[in-house]
Design a protein around this motif. Sequence first.
Motif, PDB file in Angstrom:
ATOM      1  N   MET A   1       0.846  -1.195   0.000  1.00 31.11           N
ATOM      2  CA  MET A   1       0.000   0.000   0.000  1.00 31.11           C
ATOM      3  C   MET A   1       0.886   1.251   0.000  1.00 31.11           C
ATOM      4  N   ILE A   2       0.586   2.167  -0.901  1.00 29.23           N
ATOM      5  CA  ILE A   2       1.325   3.423  -0.987  1.00 29.23           C
ATOM      6  C   ILE A   2       0.312   4.556  -1.081  1.00 29.23           C
ATOM      7  N   ILE A   3       0.685   5.722  -0.545  1.00 26.10           N
ATOM      8  CA  ILE A   3      -0.236   6.858  -0.489  1.00 26.10           C
ATOM      9  C   ILE A   3       0.324   8.006  -1.312  1.00 26.10           C
ATOM     10  N   TYR A   4      -0.471   8.481  -2.269  1.00 31.20           N
ATOM     11  CA  TYR A   4      -0.130   9.652  -3.067  1.00 31.20           C
ATOM     12  C   TYR A   4      -1.014  10.818  -2.630  1.00 31.20           C
ATOM     13  N   GLU A   5      -0.407  11.987  -2.530  1.00 26.68           N
ATOM     14  CA  GLU A   5      -1.153  13.162  -2.080  1.00 26.68           C
ATOM     15  C   GLU A   5      -1.081  14.272  -3.118  1.00 26.68           C
ATOM     16  N   PHE A   6      -2.216  14.884  -3.409  1.00 24.09           N
ATOM     17  CA  PHE A   6      -2.321  16.006  -4.337  1.00 24.09           C
ATOM     18  C   PHE A   6      -3.041  17.151  -3.640  1.00 24.09           C
ATOM     19  N   LYS A   7      -2.673  18.356  -4.011  1.00 22.91           N
ATOM     20  CA  LYS A   7      -3.451  19.506  -3.575  1.00 22.91           C
ATOM     21  C   LYS A   7      -4.602  19.705  -4.550  1.00 22.91           C
ATOM     22  N   VAL A   8      -5.784  19.991  -4.030  1.00 19.88           N
ATOM     23  CA  VAL A   8      -6.958  20.129  -4.890  1.00 19.88           C
ATOM     24  C   VAL A   8      -7.315  21.605  -5.026  1.00 19.88           C
ATOM     25  N   LYS A   9      -7.758  21.972  -6.216  1.00 14.61           N
ATOM     26  CA  LYS A   9      -8.160  23.332  -6.519  1.00 14.61           C
ATOM     27  C   LYS A   9      -9.630  23.347  -6.920  1.00 14.61           C
ATOM     28  N   GLY A  10     -10.361  24.262  -6.323  1.00 15.49           N
ATOM     29  CA  GLY A  10     -11.769  24.403  -6.641  1.00 15.49           C
ATOM     30  C   GLY A  10     -12.261  25.787  -6.263  1.00 15.49           C
ATOM     31  N   LYS A  11     -13.562  25.959  -6.242  1.00 21.16           N
ATOM     32  CA  LYS A  11     -14.170  27.234  -5.864  1.00 21.16           C
ATOM     33  C   LYS A  11     -14.551  27.219  -4.388  1.00 21.16           C
ATOM     34  N   ASP A  12     -14.859  28.402  -3.867  1.00 20.26           N
ATOM     35  CA  ASP A  12     -15.236  28.511  -2.457  1.00 20.26           C
ATOM     36  C   ASP A  12     -16.460  27.661  -2.140  1.00 20.26           C
ATOM     37  N   LYS A  13     -17.368  27.573  -3.071  1.00 20.11           N
ATOM     38  CA  LYS A  13     -18.559  26.758  -2.865  1.00 20.11           C
ATOM     39  C   LYS A  13     -18.188  25.289  -2.695  1.00 20.11           C
ATOM     40  N   GLN A  14     -17.224  24.841  -3.446  1.00 17.99           N
ATOM     41  CA  GLN A  14     -16.777  23.453  -3.338  1.00 17.99           C
ATOM     42  C   GLN A  14     -16.048  23.206  -2.017  1.00 17.99           C
ATOM     43  N   TYR A  15     -15.257  24.177  -1.580  1.00 15.16           N
ATOM     44  CA  TYR A  15     -14.581  24.036  -0.290  1.00 15.16           C
ATOM     45  C   TYR A  15     -15.594  23.963   0.858  1.00 15.16           C
ATOM     46  N   ARG A  16     -16.660  24.756   0.754  1.00 17.10           N
ATOM     47  CA  ARG A  16     -17.702  24.676   1.784  1.00 17.10           C
ATOM     48  C   ARG A  16     -18.386  23.314   1.762  1.00 17.10           C
ATOM     49  N   THR A 133     -16.266  18.623  -9.312  1.00 17.46           N
ATOM     50  CA  THR A 133     -14.967  18.292  -9.897  1.00 17.46           C
ATOM     51  C   THR A 133     -13.880  19.189  -9.318  1.00 17.46           C
ATOM     52  N   LEU A 134     -12.804  18.572  -8.869  1.00 17.37           N
ATOM     53  CA  LEU A 134     -11.663  19.278  -8.290  1.00 17.37           C
ATOM     54  C   LEU A 134     -10.410  18.959  -9.097  1.00 17.37           C
ATOM     55  N   LYS A 135      -9.589  19.974  -9.356  1.00 12.11           N
ATOM     56  CA  LYS A 135      -8.331  19.759 -10.061  1.00 12.11           C
ATOM     57  C   LYS A 135      -7.284  19.227  -9.094  1.00 12.11           C
ATOM     58  N   LEU A 136      -6.466  18.287  -9.562  1.00 14.58           N
ATOM     59  CA  LEU A 136      -5.403  17.701  -8.759  1.00 14.58           C
ATOM     60  C   LEU A 136      -4.067  18.334  -9.140  1.00 14.58           C
ATOM     61  N   LYS A 137      -3.400  18.950  -8.165  1.00 14.59           N
ATOM     62  CA  LYS A 137      -2.114  19.595  -8.394  1.00 14.59           C
ATOM     63  C   LYS A 137      -1.020  18.798  -7.697  1.00 14.59           C
ATOM     64  N   GLY A 138      -0.109  18.230  -8.480  1.00 14.60           N
ATOM     65  CA  GLY A 138       0.975  17.450  -7.910  1.00 14.60           C
ATOM     66  C   GLY A 138       1.831  16.840  -8.997  1.00 14.60           C
ATOM     67  N   THR A 139       2.942  16.231  -8.600  1.00 14.83           N
ATOM     68  CA  THR A 139       3.880  15.664  -9.563  1.00 14.83           C
ATOM     69  C   THR A 139       3.675  14.173  -9.789  1.00 14.83           C
ATOM     70  N   TYR A 140       2.840  13.524  -8.982  1.00 18.49           N
ATOM     71  CA  TYR A 140       2.625  12.090  -9.145  1.00 18.49           C
ATOM     72  C   TYR A 140       1.733  11.817 -10.352  1.00 18.49           C
ATOM     73  N   ASP A 141       1.921  10.659 -10.954  1.00 15.90           N
ATOM     74  CA  ASP A 141       1.144  10.267 -12.134  1.00 15.90           C
ATOM     75  C   ASP A 141       0.334   9.028 -11.791  1.00 15.90           C
ATOM     76  N   LEU A 142      -0.980   9.179 -11.737  1.00 14.69           N
ATOM     77  CA  LEU A 142      -1.864   8.058 -11.416  1.00 14.69           C
ATOM     78  C   LEU A 142      -2.154   7.176 -12.621  1.00 14.69           C
ATOM     79  N   ASN A 143      -1.673   7.550 -13.793  1.00 19.41           N
ATOM     80  CA  ASN A 143      -1.925   6.751 -14.995  1.00 19.41           C
ATOM     81  C   ASN A 143      -1.204   5.402 -14.954  1.00 19.41           C
ATOM     82  N   HIS A 144      -0.236   5.271 -14.062  1.00 17.76           N
ATOM     83  CA  HIS A 144       0.509   4.019 -13.977  1.00 17.76           C
ATOM     84  C   HIS A 144      -0.291   2.923 -13.283  1.00 17.76           C
ATOM     85  N   TYR A 145      -1.419   3.274 -12.662  1.00 20.29           N
ATOM     86  CA  TYR A 145      -2.162   2.313 -11.858  1.00 20.29           C
ATOM     87  C   TYR A 145      -3.583   2.144 -12.391  1.00 20.29           C
TER      88      TYR A 145
END
Length: 408
Positions: A1-16, A133-145
């Motif tokens: 088991m491995i954990i990948y972390e991304f920062k998510v970007k969205g609008k204030d409404k989505q954060y609420r 829908t939230l954008k994922l900001k990070g350097t990891y690539d989930l396409n490998h899995y």
Amino acid sequence: MIIYEFKVKGKDKQYRAINDAIRTSQFIQNKCLRQWMDVKGLSKYDLNKYCAVLAAEFPFADELNSMARQSAAERAWSAIARFYDKCKKKIKGKKGFPKFKKNCRSVEYKTSGWALSENRKAITFRDKKGIGTLKLKGTYDLNHYNIKQIKRVRLLRRADGYYAQFAVDVDIKVETQPTLQVVGIDLGLKYFIADSKGSVEPSPQFYRKSEKQLNRVNRKKSKKFSAERDIAKTRQSSNYYKARVRYARKHLRVSRQRKEYCKRVAHSVIQSNDLVAYEDLSVKNMVKNRHLAKSISDAGWSTFRQWLEYFGYKYGKVTVAVPPHNTSQNCSNCGKKVKKSLSTRTHVCPHCNYVEDRDINASINILRLGLSTVGHTGTYAWGDLPSWAVGASLLSNGESANQESPVL
């Protein structure tokens, strides 16, 4: 088991909406704990079924995905199981009776309620909370899995924004060439680590160096706090909450500095040696010393140990936890006990006239104890699975699980 972390970007409404989902998850977790207290003999499966009862009774609970509700119930059961386990083992002191959550910061989804975009750069949550829908900001690539390999998705709130964590079921073991080296390491306050080869790593003291800035920001936060509003149980001013976020971001920066430092040192130690012996320190008890608590917490020994075990498992190296009793007092040359206080930094043996730095002398003793347990790693020392790899679920604080190595 491995954990990948991304920062998510969205609008204030989505954060609420994320905050609403986190509060709902906390509500379900506390309700399940209350149900366990009121009804004797409940099992994990009973708490999972109780989630459906809560969804039928409370409309806001029904808006959360069904598997996210089950994850909240599993968090409650995880605390209950730990309490039962400590009672069965008859551990001295407090057994950790489960407590109600007051400030939960995450909500966890299993295999439903979310969907990744085609390029794996965005994630959509499909429940009725309205996260979208939230954008994922990070350097990891989930396409490998494969999507089926992602067992859990967690939305986490921190002082500097919101993050998404993906628990991926994958074997991360890497084959490496043997280095034919062994080492014992002593954790300390003067030096972060001192090894049996005579090398030392300086203690960075990230908190001590940032303490003045932290105190300054904390004072500004306190000046904006209104005692009258607190007595009246009304909301504080917006400036107070902004100051509180600035204060939390400062602490988060120090925490990340410490984590990256421990990660770098642990990786270097594992890559350079085939066997690493270290002390099985009970940091929880050591921080009860009010004179050394701040320095011990600033050192980050537990974080270093977790990364050491993680890299040891990943690269197929042996990590052995040994009891720290008398490792600093005994002479590594003749084995006789030489009593010394914490202020005495040089080991001088009156029996064999051996002189060495206190921490290096301790690291040699630690290596000797570690080598004596090799071949018994499944019984007496650390062996099969490191603490971070136990189970697929994540902890509520967003970090990996922790498990102490058994003592000799």
